[in-house]
Design a protein around this motif. Structure first.
Motif, PDB file in Angstrom:
ATOM      1  N   ASN A 106       0.829  -1.219   0.000  1.00 54.46           N
ATOM      2  CA  ASN A 106       0.000   0.000   0.000  1.00 54.46           C
ATOM      3  C   ASN A 106       0.857   1.260   0.000  1.00 54.46           C
ATOM      4  N   ILE A 107       1.956   1.233   0.744  1.00 50.51           N
ATOM      5  CA  ILE A 107       2.840   2.413   0.778  1.00 50.51           C
ATOM      6  C   ILE A 107       3.571   2.544  -0.557  1.00 50.51           C
ATOM      7  N   LYS A 108       4.041   1.397  -1.081  1.00 52.27           N
ATOM      8  CA  LYS A 108       4.793   1.438  -2.343  1.00 52.27           C
ATOM      9  C   LYS A 108       3.928   1.926  -3.506  1.00 52.27           C
ATOM     10  N   ALA A 109       2.622   1.736  -3.383  1.00 48.81           N
ATOM     11  CA  ALA A 109       1.716   2.187  -4.451  1.00 48.81           C
ATOM     12  C   ALA A 109       1.764   3.706  -4.593  1.00 48.81           C
ATOM     13  N   HIS A 110       2.277   4.401  -3.593  1.00 46.69           N
ATOM     14  CA  HIS A 110       2.334   5.880  -3.650  1.00 46.69           C
ATOM     15  C   HIS A 110       3.782   6.362  -3.606  1.00 46.69           C
ATOM     16  N   ASN A 111       4.713   5.491  -4.022  1.00 48.09           N
ATOM     17  CA  ASN A 111       6.137   5.775  -3.864  1.00 48.09           C
ATOM     18  C   ASN A 111       6.681   6.680  -4.961  1.00 48.09           C
ATOM     19  N   PHE A 112       6.015   7.827  -5.149  1.00 45.91           N
ATOM     20  CA  PHE A 112       6.457   8.837  -6.116  1.00 45.91           C
ATOM     21  C   PHE A 112       5.777  10.150  -5.732  1.00 45.91           C
ATOM     22  N   VAL A 113       6.248  11.255  -6.320  1.00 49.75           N
ATOM     23  CA  VAL A 113       5.648  12.562  -6.006  1.00 49.75           C
ATOM     24  C   VAL A 113       5.363  13.287  -7.326  1.00 49.75           C
ATOM     25  N   ALA A 114       4.281  14.067  -7.348  1.00 47.49           N
ATOM     26  CA  ALA A 114       3.910  14.801  -8.576  1.00 47.49           C
ATOM     27  C   ALA A 114       5.090  15.633  -9.075  1.00 47.49           C
ATOM     28  N   GLU A 115       5.358  15.550 -10.363  1.00 46.69           N
ATOM     29  CA  GLU A 115       6.496  16.277 -10.954  1.00 46.69           C
ATOM     30  C   GLU A 115       6.421  17.780 -10.666  1.00 46.69           C
ATOM     31  N   GLU A 116       5.199  18.324 -10.621  1.00 42.90           N
ATOM     32  CA  GLU A 116       5.096  19.777 -10.366  1.00 42.90           C
ATOM     33  C   GLU A 116       5.700  20.161  -9.011  1.00 42.90           C
ATOM     34  N   MET A 117       5.786  19.198  -8.074  1.00 43.00           N
ATOM     35  CA  MET A 117       6.365  19.521  -6.759  1.00 43.00           C
ATOM     36  C   MET A 117       7.829  19.963  -6.909  1.00 43.00           C
ATOM     37  N   LYS A 118       8.465  19.482  -7.976  1.00 42.13           N
ATOM     38  CA  LYS A 118       9.873  19.868  -8.194  1.00 42.13           C
ATOM     39  C   LYS A 118       9.980  21.367  -8.480  1.00 42.13           C
ATOM     40  N   LYS A 119       8.941  21.909  -9.128  1.00 44.26           N
ATOM     41  CA  LYS A 119       8.975  23.354  -9.411  1.00 44.26           C
ATOM     42  C   LYS A 119       8.896  24.160  -8.097  1.00 44.26           C
ATOM     43  N   ILE A 120       8.182  23.600  -7.125  1.00 45.52           N
ATOM     44  CA  ILE A 120       8.061  24.308  -5.827  1.00 45.52           C
ATOM     45  C   ILE A 120       9.417  24.308  -5.123  1.00 45.52           C
ATOM     46  N   ILE A 121      10.057  23.153  -5.053  1.00 46.73           N
ATOM     47  CA  ILE A 121      11.342  23.092  -4.343  1.00 46.73           C
ATOM     48  C   ILE A 121      12.411  23.870  -5.104  1.00 46.73           C
ATOM     49  N   ASP A 122      12.288  23.925  -6.437  1.00 47.86           N
ATOM     50  CA  ASP A 122      13.257  24.709  -7.237  1.00 47.86           C
ATOM     51  C   ASP A 122      13.222  26.191  -6.853  1.00 47.86           C
ATOM     52  N   ALA A 123      12.046  26.649  -6.427  1.00 44.36           N
ATOM     53  CA  ALA A 123      11.884  28.087  -6.132  1.00 44.36           C
ATOM     54  C   ALA A 123      12.625  28.494  -4.855  1.00 44.36           C
ATOM     55  N   PHE A 124      13.002  27.526  -4.021  1.00 43.78           N
ATOM     56  CA  PHE A 124      13.702  27.879  -2.776  1.00 43.78           C
ATOM     57  C   PHE A 124      15.180  28.150  -3.043  1.00 43.78           C
ATOM     58  N   PRO A 125      15.797  29.083  -2.309  1.00 38.33           N
ATOM     59  CA  PRO A 125      17.255  29.247  -2.407  1.00 38.33           C
ATOM     60  C   PRO A 125      17.942  28.043  -1.772  1.00 38.33           C
ATOM     61  N   ARG A 126      19.146  27.682  -2.221  1.00 37.19           N
ATOM     62  CA  ARG A 126      19.855  26.541  -1.637  1.00 37.19           C
ATOM     63  C   ARG A 126      20.165  26.787  -0.165  1.00 37.19           C
ATOM     64  N   SER A 127      20.180  28.092   0.203  1.00 31.86           N
ATOM     65  CA  SER A 127      20.532  28.431   1.593  1.00 31.86           C
ATOM     66  C   SER A 127      19.362  28.178   2.551  1.00 31.86           C
ATOM     67  N   ALA A 128      18.168  27.881   2.001  1.00 36.12           N
ATOM     68  CA  ALA A 128      16.990  27.720   2.881  1.00 36.12           C
ATOM     69  C   ALA A 128      17.206  26.553   3.847  1.00 36.12           C
ATOM     70  N   HIS A 129      16.772  26.688   5.096  1.00 31.40           N
ATOM     71  CA  HIS A 129      16.898  25.575   6.055  1.00 31.40           C
ATOM     72  C   HIS A 129      15.968  24.438   5.615  1.00 31.40           C
ATOM     73  N   PRO A 130      16.436  23.203   5.604  1.00 35.79           N
ATOM     74  CA  PRO A 130      15.619  22.080   5.128  1.00 35.79           C
ATOM     75  C   PRO A 130      14.275  21.953   5.832  1.00 35.79           C
ATOM     76  N   MET A 131      14.182  22.345   7.100  1.00 34.96           N
ATOM     77  CA  MET A 131      12.905  22.205   7.811  1.00 34.96           C
ATOM     78  C   MET A 131      11.873  23.194   7.275  1.00 34.96           C
ATOM     79  N   GLY A 132      12.325  24.369   6.853  1.00 32.23           N
ATOM     80  CA  GLY A 132      11.378  25.328   6.263  1.00 32.23           C
ATOM     81  C   GLY A 132      10.883  24.821   4.917  1.00 32.23           C
ATOM     82  N   VAL A 133      11.791  24.231   4.147  1.00 34.55           N
ATOM     83  CA  VAL A 133      11.409  23.659   2.845  1.00 34.55           C
ATOM     84  C   VAL A 133      10.447  22.490   3.063  1.00 34.55           C
TER      85      VAL A 133
END
Ligand code: SDX
Length: 425
Positions: A106-133
């Motif tokens: 059941n968990i493996k059936a969802h073992n991927f994330v929508a490609e658009e989520m990459k655009k959200i993480i791309d918008a963060f600066p590399r300096s952002a703290h991982p917990m905020g991201v």
């Protein structure tokens, strides 16, 4: 033993029933207190206040005991695995073979994330703290995974989606910092192997799963999986009590865990040990600073709201730290500093009187660092471990129909007064 308490106030007597427990604290049911007496209770930080009735995790701060659904943490850490602990916390019982395999599927059936989520993480600066991201990405899942958020649905889809997607988000916060491509899951691997590969796989070479590292990660995640009504879990319950969905509720938990007095302490411990190391390793100087009322410095990784004896998780992690460093052939002198600091502090009257012992965060960072995890990622690792606990507590709160959380206050502000026009001030 009495089954009620009597309150005498203003010439009258009031009785309030005791709520029995299986083990540990019993509670005074004060649900009628305000209606009958006009009084409320005041308990800053809820040090003496129960917010709910729960069947999930029990800890005894005086005995240094921690049970997940009744099973002692020492046995669980030695004999179980993180996926099995997820099932145990969510469903209340250890799974048999077919239940475990179905849960994994059941968990493996969802073992991927929508490609658009990459655009959200791309918008963060590399300096952002991982917990905020991580907090932002977790909330963003709402937009891409419209799962049934009614925990009364038996198939637990929301929980399994959350468990699968969150491992990606945690891995991706690391990849972002390292400017590495974002991987999706590999269903040929178990949960922890999959997280480890998504985090550390380099684009130009085959990825080797190191069993020592995976076993150590699995044990650390187990030790962080739940801890009854701690700050971040209480936050998840509070947000969820408004019937907010699972992703936004978990995102609130991530934000609460980030604080250096809570899950952020594992990062603060290593930064403290490195500072002591750079300052010639003078642990006595820093113990003195921690005792000085005029100095805001605290020994990070020491003290606990509930444990007034050794945190059983710290004991297990301390033992594991030595073993893992030896297995990996690593000498980390912050471990030496940590051991010295612990020895000096535990022999000092201030720490003895205030019952301040090393907590789960004191040694965990030393292992994370040995596993190649950067300091800023330590609290992300705590969040990945705590996720099944947050989900289980959130689900219990909804299934038990806990009311929306809305505490009262003792008001000491201004009395009623009329507005004064600007020209008259
Ligand atoms: C986690 O709740 C959980 O279960 C949390 C957790 C989980 O799994 O979810 O276990 C994870 O958050 C562990 C704790 C990690 N935090 C730290 O290591 C930060 C350092 N510790 C402290 O900030 C503190 O001990 C707390 C926040 C953990 C507990 O704080 P409390 O219970 O509110 O206690 P307090 O702040 O009122 O302190 C009581 C006394 C004070 O002295 P007095 O005012 O009585 O003279 O003890 C002193 C404090 O100054 N004290 C410390 C100290 N911790 C408490 N003095 C020096 N160093 C410390 N670390």
């Amino acid at each position: 033993m009495d089954n009620k308490v009597v309150l005498n106030y203003d010439g009258k007597s009031y009785e309030y029933p005791i709520v029995e427990s299986t083990i540990g604290d019993k509670g005074i049911n004060i649900s009628k207190l305000r209606d009958e007496t006009g009084l409320i209770t005041l308990d800053l930080g809820y040090k003496n206040t129960g917010a709910t009735i729960s069947d999930i995790t029990y800890l005894d701060g005086d005995k240094g005991e921690l049970f997940y659904r009744g099973y002692p943490i020492e046995q669980i850490a030695e004999k179980s695995n993180f996926t099995e602990v997820m099932y145990l916390l969510l469903h209340g019982e250890l799974p048999n073979k077919s239940q475990f395999e179905q849960f994994e599927r059941n968990i493996k059936a969802h073992n991927f994330v929508a490609e658009e989520m990459k655009k959200i993480i791309d918008a963060f600066p590399r300096s952002a703290h991982p917990m905020g991201v991580l907090s932002a990405l977790t909330s963003a899942l709402t937009a891409f995974s419209p799962v049934t958020v009614d925990p009364k649905t038996k198939e637990d889809r929301a929980a399994e989606v959350m468990l699968a997607k969150f491992a990606h988000l945690c891995a991706w916060t690391y990849r972002k910092k390292q400017s590495l491509p974002l991987n999706h899951g590999d269903n040929s691997l178990n949960y922890v192997e999959n997280f480890y590969r998504m985090t550390f796989r380099l684009p130009n070479e085959e990825f080797e799963i190191d069993p020592i590292i995976v076993d150590s990660l699995d044990k650390l995640l187990i030790l962080h999986a739940d801890h009854e009504q701690n700050c971040s879990t209480s936050t998840v319950r509070m947000v969820g009590s408004a019937h907010t969905g699972i992703f936004a509720s978990m995102s609130a938990g991530v934000s609460a865990l980030w604080g250096p007095l809570h899950g952020g302490a594992n990062q603060a411990v290593i930064e403290m040990l490195e500072m002591i190391n750079e300052d010639g390793g003078d642990v006595a100087k820093y113990v003195a600073k921690a005792k000085d009322k005029n100095d805001s410095f605290r020994l990070m990784g020491f003290g606990h709201r509930v444990y007034k004896n050794f945190d059983p998780r710290a004991r297990i992690i301390k033992k594991a730290a030595d073993g893992i460093l030896n297995q990996l052939g690593i000498h980390d002198n912050t471990l030496d500093i940590a051991m010295q600091l612990e020895k000096v502090a535990l022999e000092d009257d201030y720490f003895i009187e205030k019952k301040l012992y090393p907590n789960v965060d004191f040694y965990s960072g030393i292992i994370y660092r040995a596993l190649g995890i950067p300091t800023e990622m330590f609290t992300v690792m705590f969040a990945l471990g705590r996720l099944p606990g947050w989900i289980s507590q959130w689900k219990e709160m909804r299934l038990k129909n806990d009311p929306i959380g809305r505490p009262r206050q003792v008001y000491q502000g201004a009395q009623k007064r009329d507005y004064v026009p600007m020209e008259d001030r």
